[in-house]
Design a protein around this motif. Structure first.
Motif, PDB file in Angstrom:
ATOM      1  N   GLN A   1       0.836  -1.201   0.000  1.00  0.00           N
ATOM      2  CA  GLN A   1       0.000   0.000   0.000  1.00  0.00           C
ATOM      3  C   GLN A   1       0.866   1.243   0.000  1.00  0.00           C
ATOM      4  O   GLN A   1       0.544   2.234  -0.676  1.00  0.00           O
ATOM      5  CB  GLN A   1      -0.928  -0.012   1.212  1.00  0.00           C
ATOM      6  N   ARG A   2       1.959   1.208   0.737  1.00  0.00           N
ATOM      7  CA  ARG A   2       2.895   2.341   0.744  1.00  0.00           C
ATOM      8  C   ARG A   2       3.419   2.624  -0.663  1.00  0.00           C
ATOM      9  O   ARG A   2       3.512   3.782  -1.088  1.00  0.00           O
ATOM     10  CB  ARG A   2       4.057   2.034   1.692  1.00  0.00           C
ATOM     11  N   ILE A   3       3.740   1.577  -1.393  1.00  0.00           N
ATOM     12  CA  ILE A   3       4.216   1.756  -2.774  1.00  0.00           C
ATOM     13  C   ILE A   3       3.104   2.357  -3.635  1.00  0.00           C
ATOM     14  O   ILE A   3       3.329   3.306  -4.394  1.00  0.00           O
ATOM     15  CB  ILE A   3       4.685   0.415  -3.363  1.00  0.00           C
TER      16      ILE A   3
ATOM     17  N   PRO B   1       3.419   9.199  -4.588  1.00  0.00           N
ATOM     18  CA  PRO B   1       2.867  10.077  -5.622  1.00  0.00           C
ATOM     19  C   PRO B   1       3.641  10.123  -6.934  1.00  0.00           C
ATOM     20  O   PRO B   1       3.095  10.558  -7.941  1.00  0.00           O
ATOM     21  CB  PRO B   1       2.856  11.450  -4.947  1.00  0.00           C
ATOM     22  N   THR B   2       4.903   9.709  -6.942  1.00  0.00           N
ATOM     23  CA  THR B   2       5.710   9.817  -8.159  1.00  0.00           C
ATOM     24  C   THR B   2       6.326   8.465  -8.498  1.00  0.00           C
ATOM     25  O   THR B   2       6.456   7.581  -7.640  1.00  0.00           O
ATOM     26  CB  THR B   2       6.842  10.846  -7.991  1.00  0.00           C
ATOM     27  N   TRP B   3       6.741   8.329  -9.765  1.00  0.00           N
ATOM     28  CA  TRP B   3       7.435   7.106 -10.167  1.00  0.00           C
ATOM     29  C   TRP B   3       8.687   6.907  -9.322  1.00  0.00           C
ATOM     30  O   TRP B   3       8.983   5.787  -8.899  1.00  0.00           O
ATOM     31  CB  TRP B   3       7.810   7.169 -11.648  1.00  0.00           C
ATOM     32  N   ARG B   4       9.436   7.982  -9.104  1.00  0.00           N
ATOM     33  CA  ARG B   4      10.669   7.861  -8.326  1.00  0.00           C
ATOM     34  C   ARG B   4      10.387   7.288  -6.950  1.00  0.00           C
ATOM     35  O   ARG B   4      11.075   6.352  -6.493  1.00  0.00           O
ATOM     36  CB  ARG B   4      11.348   9.226  -8.188  1.00  0.00           C
ATOM     37  N   GLU B   5       9.380   7.823  -6.276  1.00  0.00           N
ATOM     38  CA  GLU B   5       9.080   7.361  -4.922  1.00  0.00           C
ATOM     39  C   GLU B   5       8.545   5.932  -4.920  1.00  0.00           C
ATOM     40  O   GLU B   5       8.854   5.148  -4.009  1.00  0.00           O
ATOM     41  CB  GLU B   5       8.095   8.321  -4.265  1.00  0.00           C
ATOM     42  N   ARG B   6       7.747   5.572  -5.921  1.00  0.00           N
ATOM     43  CA  ARG B   6       7.235   4.201  -5.978  1.00  0.00           C
ATOM     44  C   ARG B   6       8.366   3.211  -6.236  1.00  0.00           C
ATOM     45  O   ARG B   6       8.434   2.150  -5.595  1.00  0.00           O
ATOM     46  CB  ARG B   6       6.158   4.084  -7.062  1.00  0.00           C
ATOM     47  N   ILE B   7       9.251   3.549  -7.162  1.00  0.00           N
ATOM     48  CA  ILE B   7      10.346   2.640  -7.487  1.00  0.00           C
ATOM     49  C   ILE B   7      11.323   2.540  -6.325  1.00  0.00           C
ATOM     50  O   ILE B   7      11.785   1.443  -5.972  1.00  0.00           O
ATOM     51  CB  ILE B   7      11.052   3.108  -8.777  1.00  0.00           C
TER      52      ILE B   7
ATOM     53  N   ALA C   1      10.665   3.018  -3.161  1.00  0.00           N
ATOM     54  CA  ALA C   1      10.012   2.264  -2.084  1.00  0.00           C
ATOM     55  C   ALA C   1      10.047   0.773  -2.380  1.00  0.00           C
ATOM     56  O   ALA C   1      10.271  -0.048  -1.472  1.00  0.00           O
ATOM     57  CB  ALA C   1       8.574   2.747  -1.897  1.00  0.00           C
ATOM     58  N   THR C   2       9.840   0.407  -3.644  1.00  0.00           N
ATOM     59  CA  THR C   2       9.905  -1.012  -4.020  1.00  0.00           C
ATOM     60  C   THR C   2      11.290  -1.569  -3.736  1.00  0.00           C
ATOM     61  O   THR C   2      11.439  -2.657  -3.160  1.00  0.00           O
ATOM     62  CB  THR C   2       9.562  -1.189  -5.508  1.00  0.00           C
ATOM     63  N   ALA C   3      12.331  -0.828  -4.139  1.00  0.00           N
ATOM     64  CA  ALA C   3      13.705  -1.278  -3.913  1.00  0.00           C
ATOM     65  C   ALA C   3      14.009  -1.392  -2.424  1.00  0.00           C
ATOM     66  O   ALA C   3      14.597  -2.382  -1.962  1.00  0.00           O
ATOM     67  CB  ALA C   3      14.681  -0.324  -4.592  1.00  0.00           C
ATOM     68  N   GLU C   4      13.615  -0.378  -1.664  1.00  0.00           N
ATOM     69  CA  GLU C   4      13.902  -0.362  -0.224  1.00  0.00           C
ATOM     70  C   GLU C   4      13.220  -1.515   0.490  1.00  0.00           C
ATOM     71  O   GLU C   4      13.842  -2.231   1.303  1.00  0.00           O
ATOM     72  CB  GLU C   4      13.442   0.969   0.363  1.00  0.00           C
TER      73      GLU C   4
END
Length: 210
Positions: free
Chosen positions: A177-179, A183-189, A191-194
């Motif tokens: 859900q956090r991913i 709001p942005t591609w950068r933050e989603r990607i 978060a996925t990596a982290e």
């Protein structure tokens, strides 16, 4: 950033997170969701999926997150007793503006969330996220736990691949859900990596501890 005005949409709260482009099979047995299915099949074949924050999928009375994904029905089969087997695909992210009365099934005013184009630097970040997800999946497989194969093939389109990695990452619903909410591609990607890296470290520790 929003793309469309808020419009009413049937909603299906679940204990899982749906990402755009990801498949979601559903067994529909509750009477209210049977009716939702019939209404959707008579209409545009879409409904919203949101993660349940507290409560149960069955019976109502749950608390729900405010960001979800539109599910589009691609296959539907009805059983003689009225149950449905559905195959759906995530279409786009949505934000819930207002929950309407559950009569007879959950309904909300929603607005589309505009992802925007993925930038070149995000594609580079995507490579790091892919390495983290594949490592975590490989370690999970060593633990003999059910998982997506670490060799799973990704779509050549980076936006689809980004959402596939988020769906494949061996993390819990709250992390997914956090991913989804980022709001942005950068933050989603990122978060996925982290989150995938943290899962990989946990799996590695469990393997080393026997």
């Amino acid at each position: 950033m929003t793309g469309t005005p808020a419009l009413p949409m049937p909603m299906f709260p679940l204990g899982t997170v749906l990402f755009p482009f990801a498949p979601l099979p559903l067994h529909v047995f509750e009477p209210r969701y049977r009716e939702l299915t019939q209404d959707c099949l008579r209409g545009n074949e879409e409904f919203g999926v949101v993660l349940i924050e507290r409560g149960s999928e069955v019976g109502g009375g749950d608390a729900r997150f405010g960001t979800g994904t539109v599910a589009r029905i691609v296959e539907a089969a009805r059983f003689p007793d009225g149950r449905w087997a559905l195959i759906t695909i995530g279409a786009r992210r949505i934000r819930i503006r207002t929950w309407l009365p559950d009569d007879p099934y959950p309904l909300a005013l929603v607005e589309d969330l505009d992802d925007g184009p993925i930038e070149a630097e995000d594609v580079v970040r995507l490579e790091a996220a892919e390495r983290a997800v594949r490592r975590a999946l490989a370690l999970q497989a060593e633990l003999d736990e059910p998982s997506v194969p670490a060799t799973v093939e990704l779509d050549t389109d980076p936006e689809r691949a980004a959402y596939q990695l988020a769906a494949f990452a061996p993390v819990g619903p709250a992390d997914k859900q956090r991913i989804l909410e980022a709001p942005t591609w950068r933050e989603r990607i990122e978060a996925t990596a982290e989150l995938a890296s943290a899962a990989g470290e946990m799996f590695a520790y469990r393997l080393s501890a026997g």
